[in-house]
Design an enzyme around this catalytic site. Sequence first.
Site, PDB file in Angstrom:
ATOM      1  N   HIS A  98       0.705  -0.962   0.028  1.00 42.02           N
ATOM      2  CA  HIS A  98       0.155  -0.241   0.305  1.00 42.02           C
ATOM      3  C   HIS A  98       0.774   1.281   0.104  1.00 42.02           C
ATOM      4  CE1 HIS A  98      -3.291   2.511   0.628  1.00 42.02           C
ATOM      5  NE2 HIS A  98      -2.778   3.209   1.915  1.00 42.02           N
ATOM      6  N   GLU A  99       1.764   0.566   0.880  1.00 39.49           N
ATOM      7  CA  GLU A  99       2.635   2.204   0.970  1.00 39.49           C
ATOM      8  C   GLU A  99       3.829   2.715  -0.786  1.00 39.49           C
ATOM      9  OE1 GLU A  99       5.353   1.919   4.049  1.00 39.49           O
ATOM     10  OE2 GLU A  99       3.735   1.841   5.754  1.00 39.49           O
ATOM     11  N   ARG A 100       3.466   1.444  -1.158  1.00 42.51           N
ATOM     12  CA  ARG A 100       4.721   1.794  -2.418  1.00 42.51           C
ATOM     13  C   ARG A 100       3.704   2.455  -3.641  1.00 42.51           C
ATOM     14  NH1 ARG A 100       7.753  -3.688  -1.179  1.00 42.51           N
ATOM     15  NH2 ARG A 100      10.091  -2.943  -0.001  1.00 42.51           N
TER      16      ARG A 100
END
Length: 100
Positions: free
Chosen positions: A40-42
């Site tokens: 999700h962060e990427r």
Amino acid sequence: VYSSSARTAYVVFENVKVPIENLIGKENEGFTLCMHNFNHERWMIAVKMLARARRIVEETFKWTLQRQVFGKPLVNQPVIQEKLAAMIARLEACQCWEEQ
């Protein structure tokens, strides 16, 4: 190798007991939980960088319209047109990939 500029650190916990009420998720599944969050962060980093790149191209284009070279706007120079076209083409390719 860990870098202070990347805000990473190497941490080792040995013989640590975590109370059951403080566990996040199931025991021994912390790595899976962490990797799920990384995806999700990427994705969010990629989306934000694409938005920033769009803004940069927009500002660059506006600047080439305002900047005068040899009595004409910089955007009238074929080399500049080609560079802008290449930047926009790459950006549009990334945008298409993001929207899939």
